[in-house]
Design an enzyme around this catalytic site. Structure first.
Site, PDB file in Angstrom:
ATOM      1  N   HIS A 236     -10.760  52.168   8.050  1.00  0.00           N
ATOM      2  CA  HIS A 236     -10.010  51.068   7.449  1.00  0.00           C
ATOM      3  C   HIS A 236      -9.883  49.980   8.506  1.00  0.00           C
ATOM      4  O   HIS A 236     -10.199  50.209   9.683  1.00  0.00           O
ATOM      5  CB  HIS A 236      -8.641  51.527   6.931  1.00  0.00           C
TER       6      HIS A 236
ATOM      7  N   HIS B  27      -7.248  48.209   9.773  1.00  0.00           N
ATOM      8  CA  HIS B  27      -6.079  47.949  10.603  1.00  0.00           C
ATOM      9  C   HIS B  27      -6.528  47.775  12.046  1.00  0.00           C
ATOM     10  O   HIS B  27      -7.492  48.395  12.501  1.00  0.00           O
ATOM     11  CB  HIS B  27      -5.074  49.094  10.486  1.00  0.00           C
TER      12      HIS B  27
ATOM     13  N   ASP C 228      -5.741  48.710  15.034  1.00  0.00           N
ATOM     14  CA  ASP C 228      -5.956  49.776  16.005  1.00  0.00           C
ATOM     15  C   ASP C 228      -7.229  50.567  15.733  1.00  0.00           C
ATOM     16  O   ASP C 228      -7.587  51.445  16.528  1.00  0.00           O
ATOM     17  CB  ASP C 228      -4.742  50.718  16.050  1.00  0.00           C
ATOM     18  N   HIS C 229      -7.931  50.249  14.651  1.00  0.00           N
ATOM     19  CA  HIS C 229      -9.189  50.925  14.333  1.00  0.00           C
ATOM     20  C   HIS C 229     -10.405  49.998  14.439  1.00  0.00           C
ATOM     21  O   HIS C 229     -11.530  50.492  14.375  1.00  0.00           O
ATOM     22  CB  HIS C 229      -9.121  51.527  12.931  1.00  0.00           C
TER      23      HIS C 229
END
Length: 311
Positions: free
Chosen positions: A61, A63, A65-66
């Site tokens: 996904h 977001h 932090d990814h």
């Protein structure tokens, strides 16, 4: 045949001095696959010696932090004069976001990049004797998990029976039988493959959830998995917070692993509130799941054994 997992980033949304945001590197017989690419992933790749030979990046996904490591990683690939294509797989509906990330510095990469949208049930990559399959998870945005699933292997060849009972001389006929083809002996006897080749043996399975609440789809996909890498952001005293943010506790991850009959469980996406103490996570998971469970450190590697090995 090697299948090695390197945990490049095991922290939750915020990096710590010990843990980087989400990234998982999987190497299978020369195919290098990267799952998620949090901030600083390229440095983790250098630090832990994985190299930059990734041809497929799988995003669970978008977001931050990814995905915030994507611009830096692709820029470094550019500086290294990469010319071969990179495939970036993202959940359906996130192509535009992926394109913006790839051109975040103002320029598109100087090598071909293909953005592939995937939905649960899709085969994101049809590799050499393995697939990477997307599956449904539950987070606060468009999200999928990924499973690396190897093809079944050939059954074991009974050389003792072939040579001493059936009188087949070692040589090309052995390979022919192992390929599933009958052979004819000098006396006209025909030997069928099933006489000397056992039942097909399962390949290995590695399942990576990304961020998710505990869901039945993970149980289904991770059935008999050799390694399940599951969101375990919190311990049970923060279960309400886990539900509110669409994450899992370590106990919930352990329950999913138990229901799936997984062999091993790696707990990742650890909230920064736990700093260097993950004993609570490991204790909770161990209580819920009888198989091997642990919180890997950044840089830790794990060589996934075959299901029928002693590993």
């Amino acid at each position: 045949m090697s299948l090695r997992v390197t945990f490049l980033g095991t922290s939750g949304a915020i990096p710590t001095t010990e843990r980087n945001p989400a990234a998982l590197f999987v190497s299978r017989e020369g195919d290098d696959l990267l799952f998620d690419c949090g901030e600083g992933t390229q440095r983790q790749m250098m630090r832990y010696g994985t190299g930059f030979g990734v041809d497929h990046l799988f995003v669970t996904h978008v977001h931050g932090d990814h995905v915030l490591g994507i611009p830096g990683l692709t820029q470094t690939m550019d500086f290294n004069e990469r010319d071969r294509p990179l495939a970036v797989h993202v959940p359906a509906g996130e192509r535009r976001t992926a394109k913006r990330l790839l051109s975040a510095t103002g320029d598109d990469p100087g090598f071909p990049v293909r953005v592939n949208e995937v939905r649960a049930g899709d085969v994101a990559l049809d590799g050499d004797e393995y697939e990477v399959r997307a599956f449904d998870v539950n987070h606060r945005t468009n999200a999928v998990g990924y499973a690396v699933v190897e093809d079944d292997r050939k059954g074991r060849f009974d050389r003792e029976k072939a040579e001493h009972e059936l009188g087949i001389e070692p040589g090309p006929k052995y390979a022919q039988l192992h390929r599933g083809e009958p052979v004819e002996l000098d006396d006209g006897t025909v030997v069928d493959p099933e006489e000397v080749v056992g039942e097909p043996r399962p390949g290995r399975k590695v399942v990576y959830t990304g961020d998710t609440t505990p869901v039945g789809s993970t149980v289904d996909v991770a059935a008999d998995a050799d390694l399940l890498v599951h969101d375990a952001t919190f311990t049970s005293e923060r279960e309400d917070r886990a539900e509110a943010t669409a994450h899992s506790t370590a106990a919930q991850a352990g329950s999913i692993a138990r229901q799936a009959n997984a062999k091993r469980l790696a707990l990742v996406h650890i909230s920064s509130r736990y700093a260097g103490d993950v004993s609570g996570h490991e204790a909770e998971a161990a209580e819920a799941f009888e198989g091997h469970s642990w919180v890997p450190s950044d840089g830790e590697t794990f060589d996934v054994p075959f299901p029928d090995s002693d590993g």
